[in-house]
Design a protein around this motif. Sequence first.
Motif: not given
Length: 541
Positions: A453-463
């Motif tokens: 479930d790694l995506s641009v959105k999930t990464i953006a949420d983490r940073v």
Amino acid sequence: MNILLVDDESYVTESLYQTIPWRELDIEEVYQASSALEAIDLLEEEDIDVVVTDVRMPVMTGLELMETITERWTHIRCILLTGYSDFEYAKQAIRLQASDYILKPVDDDEFIRSVSSALASIKEERKELGQYHQLMYSRKSDLGILRNSLMHDLLLGREIPRPSLEHKLHEYEIPLRTDRWTVMLLIQLGQKFTRMDDHSVSLMEYAIGNIAEEVFAELLHVWSSKTPHNGLILLAQYKAEEMNPFADSRALKQYVYQFQQDVDSYLKGSISVLVSASFDFPEELASVYRSGLSSLYLWGNGDHEAIRFAEDHDGRLREPVWDVTQAFAKPPSLLHLLETRQWDAARDKIEQVFAELETAFIGQTALYEIFLSVANAFMYLAHKQGHYVHQLDQAGWDPLYIQQVVQSAAKLRSWSLDMLNKLHDISSEQEITSKSHIIKQVQEMVTADSGHDLSVKTIADRVFLHPVYLSKIYKSETGEGLGDYIIRKRMERALYLLKHTNKKIYEITAELGYQNPQYFSKMFRKHYGMTPNEYRDQGCC
């Protein structure tokens, strides 16, 4: 830890005293009592952690002793010792929360296990209590930082939506409320305090804030904090909700004088206090604060024992000295331009204001007011980025330096533009460092978690960034789209799994975070010109 042995048959306690290896149990002192009443006397005199008591004793039983201990010394663990295996005793022992229940004759190993268990329970409770106190201390420290930051934002002119401000006041345990008449006390430390080192000054400021809260507690809700300009501020609201309780200032004056006297009495140092007229909180706070600083500048720092009230000085703490300073607040405000990194527009804004000054006759007071308006905006942005103004300009807030800056409009203009350039430089440098850190974070996330479930959105949420903005800075810094980078790293992982494992295609599909093996094959083919099966059939070469 210390233990108390209680039994009307003294040979029992003496035997335990002689045979048990107390030091190995971390017992420092072993006390003995031949009755419950003697035990109570010892408990009042000594620091006891564990009590081992016989049940049947004359005058006062062991159960009655334990009940007294439960009421008066809640931290003590009790172990009952008796030769009567009566179930009623056991039931009462459970009700009184005894640590254990041991039958006579005492088996040493059983006794040691029972005492060890009680001691372990005490140690665990102390550890949890220590962690709780550490947590409360950290929370209090965090609240102090949050309160200070909020005060700085308000004083430097940041507009906070009313619901958000009310939420912060509640969450940070600040007793003030919006839409209430408020007064501001600006506090200057006397020479005894200012000669101390920075750490000692911080302790004195903390103590002064505590004294203020105690003095005004009967009459006012107060919020004390450091100011951005390296001073102390106290905001106060009457606890009684009246039309304007500050209209009659006699009671307030009495408390302010008491506050000054208590600081002198307890801390052996003097302070001067500047008290504003009442104003609307938070709307007028920034302008009242700025005018207060201007008044301090006009009155000078010579008298370190003065108490000055705005009403005694024609209300000079209510209105800005010169209306042209509002030019910085007209949309887009200088503060907004700095926050959004519109450096050229901010430069034009400053030039525009000083161009207006060329046609106006103004004095040094008005120049100082303009200086404060510009400096507050610079200080707010520096504060948000974790810097202090003196890091941009070593002269910083030296009074002699400020006096030179406000001697003329030309000097003030030169200083303002010079500070803007320095702020631009340090902000740009921090932005570059920040972007590099973000890119590194993103790449570490993708490398560590090649699917799932790694995506641009999930990464953006983490940073904590918007996905569009994250994609933009990633592309600008690396030349590769973030989505493309994620796919590339997945495909590289797929190559490795196809070549070095016997996993089936559907297993590799799931491991890489794809839901559909057909879609995975399609992406693999697009990337390498062949399907995963074709790649394996060709010997993975």
